[in-house]
Motif scaffolding. Structure first.
Motif, PDB file in Angstrom:
ATOM      1  N   SER A  27     -25.792 -10.531  32.143  1.00  0.00           N
ATOM      2  CA  SER A  27     -26.238 -10.204  33.397  1.00  0.00           C
ATOM      3  C   SER A  27     -24.866 -10.124  34.178  1.00  0.00           C
ATOM      4  CB  SER A  27     -26.848 -11.249  33.955  1.00  0.00           C
ATOM      5  OG  SER A  27     -26.164 -12.484  34.091  1.00  0.00           O
ATOM      6  N   ARG A  28     -23.497 -10.593  33.602  1.00  0.00           N
ATOM      7  CA  ARG A  28     -22.164 -10.304  34.206  1.00  0.00           C
ATOM      8  C   ARG A  28     -21.936  -8.820  34.419  1.00  0.00           C
ATOM      9  NH1 ARG A  28     -21.631 -15.295  30.670  1.00  0.00           N
ATOM     10  NH2 ARG A  28     -22.032 -16.928  32.405  1.00  0.00           N
ATOM     11  N   ASP A  29     -22.418  -8.085  33.582  1.00  0.00           N
ATOM     12  CA  ASP A  29     -22.162  -6.771  33.819  1.00  0.00           C
ATOM     13  C   ASP A  29     -22.745  -5.860  34.650  1.00  0.00           C
ATOM     14  OD1 ASP A  29     -20.178  -6.982  31.526  1.00  0.00           O
ATOM     15  OD2 ASP A  29     -21.725  -6.538  29.899  1.00  0.00           O
ATOM     16  N   PHE A  30     -23.889  -6.510  35.454  1.00  0.00           N
ATOM     17  CA  PHE A  30     -24.644  -6.069  36.365  1.00  0.00           C
ATOM     18  C   PHE A  30     -24.497  -6.676  37.903  1.00  0.00           C
ATOM     19  CE2 PHE A  30     -26.310  -5.004  32.145  1.00  0.00           C
ATOM     20  CZ  PHE A  30     -26.759  -3.763  32.179  1.00  0.00           C
ATOM     21  N   VAL A  31     -25.264  -5.787  38.629  1.00  0.00           N
ATOM     22  CA  VAL A  31     -25.134  -6.376  40.106  1.00  0.00           C
ATOM     23  C   VAL A  31     -26.742  -6.955  39.944  1.00  0.00           C
ATOM     24  CG1 VAL A  31     -25.490  -6.239  42.251  1.00  0.00           C
ATOM     25  CG2 VAL A  31     -23.548  -5.294  41.310  1.00  0.00           C
ATOM     26  N   MET A  32     -27.153  -8.043  39.873  1.00  0.00           N
ATOM     27  CA  MET A  32     -28.542  -8.531  39.635  1.00  0.00           C
ATOM     28  C   MET A  32     -29.193  -8.769  40.872  1.00  0.00           C
ATOM     29  SD  MET A  32     -28.532  -8.841  36.433  1.00  0.00           S
ATOM     30  CE  MET A  32     -30.007 -10.016  35.708  1.00  0.00           C
ATOM     31  N   ILE A  33     -30.228  -8.053  41.112  1.00  0.00           N
ATOM     32  CA  ILE A  33     -31.151  -8.097  42.416  1.00  0.00           C
ATOM     33  C   ILE A  33     -32.291  -8.609  42.172  1.00  0.00           C
ATOM     34  CG2 ILE A  33     -31.980  -6.702  44.241  1.00  0.00           C
ATOM     35  CD1 ILE A  33     -29.631  -4.928  44.174  1.00  0.00           C
ATOM     36  N   LEU A  34     -32.802  -9.626  42.717  1.00  0.00           N
ATOM     37  CA  LEU A  34     -34.305  -9.960  42.736  1.00  0.00           C
ATOM     38  C   LEU A  34     -34.876 -10.030  44.146  1.00  0.00           C
ATOM     39  CD1 LEU A  34     -36.015 -11.826  40.877  1.00  0.00           C
ATOM     40  CD2 LEU A  34     -35.288 -13.809  41.930  1.00  0.00           C
ATOM     41  N   ALA A  35     -35.983  -9.006  43.774  1.00  0.00           N
ATOM     42  CA  ALA A  35     -36.743  -8.716  44.943  1.00  0.00           C
ATOM     43  C   ALA A  35     -38.220  -9.125  45.009  1.00  0.00           C
ATOM     44  CB  ALA A  35     -36.771  -7.451  45.277  1.00  0.00           C
ATOM     45  N   ASP A  36     -38.760  -9.954  46.168  1.00  0.00           N
ATOM     46  CA  ASP A  36     -40.159 -10.418  46.100  1.00  0.00           C
ATOM     47  C   ASP A  36     -40.805  -8.963  46.530  1.00  0.00           C
ATOM     48  OD1 ASP A  36     -42.431 -11.460  47.108  1.00  0.00           O
ATOM     49  OD2 ASP A  36     -41.738 -13.333  47.348  1.00  0.00           O
ATOM     50  N   ALA A  37     -41.704  -8.729  45.758  1.00  0.00           N
ATOM     51  CA  ALA A  37     -42.580  -7.389  46.027  1.00  0.00           C
ATOM     52  C   ALA A  37     -43.366  -7.749  47.454  1.00  0.00           C
ATOM     53  CB  ALA A  37     -43.325  -6.880  45.026  1.00  0.00           C
ATOM     54  N   ASP A  38     -43.824  -8.838  47.670  1.00  0.00           N
ATOM     55  CA  ASP A  38     -44.735  -8.883  48.833  1.00  0.00           C
ATOM     56  C   ASP A  38     -44.124  -9.100  50.059  1.00  0.00           C
ATOM     57  OD1 ASP A  38     -46.832  -8.998  47.473  1.00  0.00           O
ATOM     58  OD2 ASP A  38     -46.929 -11.121  46.755  1.00  0.00           O
ATOM     59  N   THR A  39     -42.709  -9.907  50.030  1.00  0.00           N
ATOM     60  CA  THR A  39     -42.065  -9.706  51.195  1.00  0.00           C
ATOM     61  C   THR A  39     -41.006  -8.774  51.696  1.00  0.00           C
ATOM     62  OG1 THR A  39     -40.538 -11.038  50.380  1.00  0.00           O
ATOM     63  CG2 THR A  39     -42.225 -12.575  51.199  1.00  0.00           C
ATOM     64  N   GLU A  40     -40.828  -7.968  50.417  1.00  0.00           N
ATOM     65  CA  GLU A  40     -39.998  -6.649  50.907  1.00  0.00           C
ATOM     66  C   GLU A  40     -40.733  -5.467  50.645  1.00  0.00           C
ATOM     67  OE1 GLU A  40     -35.733  -7.424  49.419  1.00  0.00           O
ATOM     68  OE2 GLU A  40     -36.534  -9.266  48.609  1.00  0.00           O
ATOM     69  N   LYS A  41     -42.142  -5.202  51.140  1.00  0.00           N
ATOM     70  CA  LYS A  41     -42.886  -4.152  50.946  1.00  0.00           C
ATOM     71  C   LYS A  41     -42.280  -2.956  50.895  1.00  0.00           C
ATOM     72  CE  LYS A  41     -46.729  -6.768  52.629  1.00  0.00           C
ATOM     73  NZ  LYS A  41     -47.620  -7.144  51.490  1.00  0.00           N
ATOM     74  N   GLU A  42     -41.304  -2.506  52.069  1.00  0.00           N
ATOM     75  CA  GLU A  42     -40.570  -1.514  52.282  1.00  0.00           C
ATOM     76  C   GLU A  42     -39.826  -0.902  51.140  1.00  0.00           C
ATOM     77  OE1 GLU A  42     -37.703   0.886  55.186  1.00  0.00           O
ATOM     78  OE2 GLU A  42     -39.259  -0.605  56.152  1.00  0.00           O
ATOM     79  N   LEU A  43     -38.943  -1.891  50.396  1.00  0.00           N
ATOM     80  CA  LEU A  43     -38.054  -1.827  49.275  1.00  0.00           C
ATOM     81  C   LEU A  43     -39.151  -1.522  48.098  1.00  0.00           C
ATOM     82  CD1 LEU A  43     -35.303  -1.791  48.210  1.00  0.00           C
ATOM     83  CD2 LEU A  43     -35.592  -4.030  47.884  1.00  0.00           C
TER      84      LEU A  43
END
Length: 170
Positions: free
Chosen positions: A82-98
């Protein structure tokens, strides 16, 4: 004349703080103690500045498969990779537009996307399920690790991390 000048000064004073790395909501559930999870805004900014690719996971708090998938991120080899990546965690319910904007084949969860530093979702880094290609094995880290390794070639990455002691390098 004074008002635009004051606005410009305030903007310049606040702008650096807009890019501060922010930990994603629910990161603690996804091994946030060892994986540097970012929210989407600061993670995308970080990827554009560092030119590292993004590994983005969309999840939902109610999703039983997501809860099982969390365990995959406790694997020492996944933590090291994971250190080789920018790790993004997104909640599908609260970040509906994304969630809607980054849904190349649907808004199902969990959904794991590999994204280049310019914001393009890779169609070469997908799981084995043809119906849900961005859904990975929630029981074992093997499929995720395989894709993380493959990402090195797809994104022409130089490794940033060194493997943890006893962990197989990817």
């Amino acid at each position: 004349m004074i008002r635009p000048l004051v606005c410009a000064v305030l903007l310049l004073a606040v702008l650096p703080f807009a890019a501060l790395a922010r930990t994603a909501n629910h990161a603690g559930d996804w091994n946030g103690a060892e994986i540097n999870w970012r929210d989407a805004r600061s993670g995308i900014y970080e990827a554009s500045k560092t030119r590292r690719p993004v590994l983005m996971v969309f999840h939902a708090t109610w999703c039983s498969f997501c809860k099982r998938f969390r365990k995959v991120f406790k694997d020492p080899a996944v933590v090291a990779a994971s250190r080789d990546f920018v790790m993004i965690l997104a909640d599908a319910d609260t970040e509906k537009e994304l969630n809607g904007a980054l849904s190349p084949d649907g808004t199902y969860v969990p959904r794991t996307l590999f994204i280049d530093p310019d914001g393009n979702v890779s169609d070469k880094l997908v799981g084995s399920d043809p119906q849900y290609p961005h859904s990975l094995d929630v029981e074992s880290p093997a499929e995720l690790l395989s894709l993380m390794k493959k990402a090195r070639h797809v994104f022409d990455m130089a490794p940033v991390s060194s493997p943890a002691a006893g962990a197989d390098p990817i």
